[in-house]
Design a protein around this motif. Structure first.
Motif, PDB file in Angstrom:
ATOM      1  N   LYS A 201       0.827  -1.214   0.000  1.00 36.19           N
ATOM      2  CA  LYS A 201       0.000   0.000   0.000  1.00 36.19           C
ATOM      3  C   LYS A 201       0.860   1.263   0.000  1.00 36.19           C
ATOM      4  O   LYS A 201       0.651   2.169  -0.812  1.00 36.19           O
ATOM      5  N   VAL A 202       1.826   1.326   0.917  1.00 38.04           N
ATOM      6  CA  VAL A 202       2.568   2.567   1.132  1.00 38.04           C
ATOM      7  C   VAL A 202       3.679   2.763   0.102  1.00 38.04           C
ATOM      8  O   VAL A 202       3.824   3.853  -0.472  1.00 38.04           O
ATOM      9  N   SER A 236      -3.705   1.177 -12.961  1.00 37.15           N
ATOM     10  CA  SER A 236      -3.979  -0.257 -12.840  1.00 37.15           C
ATOM     11  C   SER A 236      -3.140  -0.872 -11.736  1.00 37.15           C
ATOM     12  O   SER A 236      -3.626  -1.705 -10.954  1.00 37.15           O
ATOM     13  N   LEU A 237      -1.882  -0.471 -11.657  1.00 38.48           N
ATOM     14  CA  LEU A 237      -1.019  -0.967 -10.586  1.00 38.48           C
ATOM     15  C   LEU A 237      -1.433  -0.377  -9.242  1.00 38.48           C
ATOM     16  O   LEU A 237      -1.398  -1.059  -8.211  1.00 38.48           O
ATOM     17  N   GLN A 238      -1.836   0.889  -9.253  1.00 38.72           N
ATOM     18  CA  GLN A 238      -2.283   1.524  -8.013  1.00 38.72           C
ATOM     19  C   GLN A 238      -3.464   0.786  -7.410  1.00 38.72           C
ATOM     20  O   GLN A 238      -3.445   0.425  -6.223  1.00 38.72           O
ATOM     21  N   ILE A 239      -4.503   0.545  -8.203  1.00 33.64           N
ATOM     22  CA  ILE A 239      -5.718  -0.047  -7.646  1.00 33.64           C
ATOM     23  C   ILE A 239      -5.469  -1.488  -7.205  1.00 33.64           C
ATOM     24  O   ILE A 239      -6.024  -1.954  -6.206  1.00 33.64           O
ATOM     25  N   SER A 244      -5.344  -4.938  -2.932  1.00 33.10           N
ATOM     26  CA  SER A 244      -4.802  -6.217  -2.484  1.00 33.10           C
ATOM     27  C   SER A 244      -3.941  -6.020  -1.240  1.00 33.10           C
ATOM     28  O   SER A 244      -3.905  -6.886  -0.352  1.00 33.10           O
ATOM     29  N   GLY A 245      -3.238  -4.874  -1.159  1.00 34.25           N
ATOM     30  CA  GLY A 245      -2.467  -4.574   0.040  1.00 34.25           C
ATOM     31  C   GLY A 245      -3.368  -4.432   1.252  1.00 34.25           C
ATOM     32  O   GLY A 245      -3.065  -4.946   2.343  1.00 34.25           O
ATOM     33  N   ASN A 264      -8.457 -12.827  -1.296  1.00 33.81           N
ATOM     34  CA  ASN A 264      -9.300 -11.934  -2.093  1.00 33.81           C
ATOM     35  C   ASN A 264      -8.710 -11.625  -3.467  1.00 33.81           C
ATOM     36  O   ASN A 264      -9.410 -11.097  -4.331  1.00 33.81           O
ATOM     37  N   PHE A 265      -7.423 -11.952  -3.672  1.00 31.53           N
ATOM     38  CA  PHE A 265      -6.767 -11.706  -4.959  1.00 31.53           C
ATOM     39  C   PHE A 265      -5.840 -12.866  -5.294  1.00 31.53           C
ATOM     40  O   PHE A 265      -5.219 -13.443  -4.402  1.00 31.53           O
ATOM     41  N   ASN A 266      -5.761 -13.177  -6.574  1.00 26.64           N
ATOM     42  CA  ASN A 266      -4.881 -14.246  -7.028  1.00 26.64           C
ATOM     43  C   ASN A 266      -4.215 -13.831  -8.343  1.00 26.64           C
ATOM     44  O   ASN A 266      -4.463 -14.413  -9.386  1.00 26.64           O
ATOM     45  N   TYR A 267      -3.402 -12.790  -8.283  1.00 21.12           N
ATOM     46  CA  TYR A 267      -2.642 -12.289  -9.431  1.00 21.12           C
ATOM     47  C   TYR A 267      -3.533 -12.108 -10.670  1.00 21.12           C
ATOM     48  O   TYR A 267      -3.372 -12.780 -11.684  1.00 21.12           O
ATOM     49  N   PRO A 268      -4.502 -11.181 -10.590  1.00 23.45           N
ATOM     50  CA  PRO A 268      -5.465 -11.012 -11.690  1.00 23.45           C
ATOM     51  C   PRO A 268      -4.842 -10.580 -13.011  1.00 23.45           C
ATOM     52  O   PRO A 268      -5.397 -10.876 -14.071  1.00 23.45           O
TER      53      PRO A 268
END
Length: 479
Positions: A201-202, A236-239, A244-245, A264-268
């Motif tokens: 996130k940071v 796209s990378l930000q969201i 996911s973070g 909740n995420f699996n490398y979309p």
């Protein structure tokens, strides 16, 4: 209060964990419930009452269903929960839309269609869906209603997942609400996951947010086509790293207090189709719509026409769930359209072609879709897409913003790291590290110490970035 804020990291969380572990297990749910209300009310104030009202509605509805008043309980849950959601999230949108259509039609009533701005309670979409899934599961006989409002309220209000998910179903954590184990090993796993999420996130999402905002906020006629592509890639990378973070931090916090939330995420972004993308992106939401909207509508059990209709309904609601805006609805239907194409035969063709082209197809579709997600105005979104396609020329004699205008050495390194970590590289590293530990048992203590030192360094670096920069946005706050 954000997980990635100093007040949470150095005040709220340490005191919460200290008191939680000092209390007898009998008081854990009560304290978690109370602490979660404090967490929510910190920035929301009286709006915490909306969460409590929603929880009470679904608690009573569940009890009514179990007592044999099935339809009364179900309607109470659906009408009560959705009424709160519609009022707080969609009332302004509905009034603005009605006023817009009235103005187009030249109706005099358009001037009287006004509504004061209604503040959106944070997390309302998540706890509304959790409440509805709870009562539907009772209605369908999958679970029993909880007789304790304290335990049910703890499930709804629990701060690790309450703000931004993942959408946790009652059935998945019901045993842990009654009795859960906490220990040093599970706490350590949770802390590791939290630190990784915080760093995503940071260190990454915030960097990409600054880059994306700089490009999207620039005048449309002031940058090149390549810059427009850089902007949507950054977003796209930000969201992804933002959401996911935050999910990683939520899963980690859950483990610290004894809960096991689902991934909740699996490398979309490694998906080879849009159908594959939605199996990997915001998994808790995708599965919720599948189980509580798509399948009850009939799923794919009827004709192709019915299946296509059901898919479009699901993705219309998916777009609307994300925000009260026509751009979100367009984004949802846009994804739904490609799912229809894939069901109509495109998916079979994608399976036969070189995987690189399937990846490229899925990424291109997703990137274009994010434009509608990022930009609130439809004309501006179309203008940005035109810029990406190279259809619009700059009206100024000199293009001011080339891609290099926005790219510092730090940003370039972050982009490269982000692109690599959006693939399963870290997961492979962890598996390799575990194999090394298994083979070098005699050096396990040393190797574990090195890994823990690395995590601690990552945490310190994240905190340093937080202290040095006040820019700490969170995309899903508005959902």
């Amino acid at each position: 209060m954000l997980f990635s804020s100093g007040i949470f990291l150095f005040l709220y969380l340490p005191f919460f964990l200290l008191i939680y572990y000092l209390l007898p297990k009998y008081w854990h749910n009560a304290f978690l419930f109370a602490a979660s209300l404090v967490f929510y009310a910190w920035g929301e104030g009286p709006v915490v009452l909306v969460l409590l009202v929603s929880a009470l509605i679904n608690y009573v509805a569940g009890r009514l269903i179990e007592q044999g008043k099935r339809k009364a309980g179900l309607w109470l849950s659906l009408a009560g929960s959705l009424s709160l959601l519609v009022y707080y999230k969609y009332a302004n949108f509905l009034v603005d839309t009605a006023r817009g259509f009235s103005e187009i039609a030249g109706l005099p009533v358009s001037n009287s269609l006004t509504l004061p701005y209604i503040a959106l309670p944070i997390g309302i979409s998540f706890y509304t869906f959790q409440g509805i899934s709870y009562t539907l599961d009772i209605y369908w006989g999958r679970i029993r209603a909880n007789k304790s409002f304290l335990d049910y309220g703890t499930y709804v209000a629990m701060f690790p997942h309450q703000i931004a998910g993942p959408i946790v179903r009652y059935a998945d954590i019901a045993p842990e609400l009654a009795e859960r184990s906490t220990g040093l090993e599970k706490f350590a796993v949770g802390a590791e996951r939290f630190i990784i999420g915080l760093a995503k996130k940071v260190l990454l999402a915030n960097t990409f947010a600054s880059l994306a905002d700089g490009i999207f906020n620039a005048p449309a006629d002031s940058y090149q086509t390549a810059t427009a592509w850089l902007g949507i890639i950054a977003y796209s990378l930000q969201i992804y790293f933002d959401f996911s973070g935050y999910s990683d931090m939520a899963i980690g916090l859950g483990k610290m207090v004894g809960f096991d939330f689902k991934e909740n995420f699996n490398y979309p972004y490694i998906a080879r189709s849009i159908q594959d993308f939605w199996r990997r992106w915001h998994i808790s939401l995708s599965s919720w719509f599948r189980d509580y909207v798509y399948i009850p509508l009939g799923g794919n059990r009827g004709s192709k026409t019915r299946t296509y209709r059901n898919l479009l309904i699901v993705f219309f609601v998916t777009g609307l769930w994300h925000g009260a805006s026509w751009n979100f609805i367009i984004w949802g239907l846009y994804h739904g359209l490609f799912l229809l194409l894939e069901r109509a035969g495109l998916s079979k063709r994608l399976e036969k072609i070189w995987p690189f082209f399937a990846h490229a197809y899925a990424l291109l579709v997703v990137l274009i879709g994010w434009v509608f997600f990022r930009i609130e105005s439809l004309p501006e979104a179309i203008q940005y897409l035109q810029k990406m396609a190279g259809f619009t020329a700059s009206t100024t004699s000199v293009i001011r913003y080339s891609p290099m205008h926005f790219l510092s050495a730090e940003v370039i390194v972050s982009l490269l790291i982000g692109i690599v970590l959006a693939t399963p590289v870290y997961a492979k590293f962890r598996r390799g590290w575990d194999r090394v530990l298994a083979r070098l048992a005699s050096m396990r203590l040393v190797l574990d110490s090195v890994y823990v030192a690395g995590l601690f360094g990552l945490f310190i670096l994240s905190v340093m970035y937080l202290a040095a920069d006040t820019y700490n946005p969170f995309i899903y706050f508005r959902f």
